[in-house]
Design an enzyme around this catalytic site. Sequence first.
Site, PDB file in Angstrom:
ATOM      1  N   ASP A  50      -9.201 -44.684  70.518  1.00 48.31           N
ATOM      2  CA  ASP A  50     -10.124 -45.287  71.364  1.00 48.31           C
ATOM      3  C   ASP A  50     -11.105 -44.160  71.848  1.00 48.31           C
ATOM      4  O   ASP A  50     -10.771 -42.922  71.811  1.00 48.31           O
ATOM      5  CB  ASP A  50      -9.190 -45.609  72.655  1.00 48.31           C
ATOM      6  CG  ASP A  50     -10.229 -46.540  73.789  1.00 48.31           C
ATOM      7  OD1 ASP A  50     -11.046 -47.141  73.334  1.00 48.31           O
ATOM      8  OD2 ASP A  50      -9.786 -46.483  74.975  1.00 48.31           O
ATOM      9  N   GLU A  68     -17.552 -50.703  71.104  1.00 50.63           N
ATOM     10  CA  GLU A  68     -17.199 -50.585  72.271  1.00 50.63           C
ATOM     11  C   GLU A  68     -18.554 -50.738  73.241  1.00 50.63           C
ATOM     12  O   GLU A  68     -19.466 -50.277  72.946  1.00 50.63           O
ATOM     13  CB  GLU A  68     -16.360 -49.619  73.087  1.00 50.63           C
ATOM     14  CG  GLU A  68     -15.115 -49.566  72.584  1.00 50.63           C
ATOM     15  CD  GLU A  68     -14.253 -48.552  73.295  1.00 50.63           C
ATOM     16  OE1 GLU A  68     -13.160 -48.662  73.428  1.00 50.63           O
ATOM     17  OE2 GLU A  68     -14.806 -47.542  73.743  1.00 50.63           O
TER      18      GLU A  68
END
Length: 120
Positions: free
Chosen positions: A15, A72
């Site tokens: 992430d 994202e």
Amino acid sequence: MLKQIRALGIQLHLDDFGTGYASLSSLHLFPLTGLKIDRTFMTLINQRRDYRAVVQTVIDLARNLNMDMIAEGIETIGQVELLRQMGCEQAQGYYFAKPRAAAEAEQFIEAQLAGKSIAA
């Protein structure tokens, strides 16, 4: 431990890639499925050439390492179109749907699977 998790069939994505202390030299050491490029790069991707260059580089890196790449923080159709042109096949963000409570998320997913439309 990560190898055991992957052996269960669970996907692992790193992430916020591109920010913090992620080391390029250690990427091959982990049994990762993919990279998630931080939303920081998406906010101005249509206006800043340097952000586009970073995103394209991460897309190419993921592809060359046989990993998925998820962008994202997608909020506009312009971002979606640019990412498609760059070869990014996965994205997440408010453009697609806003966060939901668990019960509401279940209804949304069930409706999508049934082919019904529920507003994002």
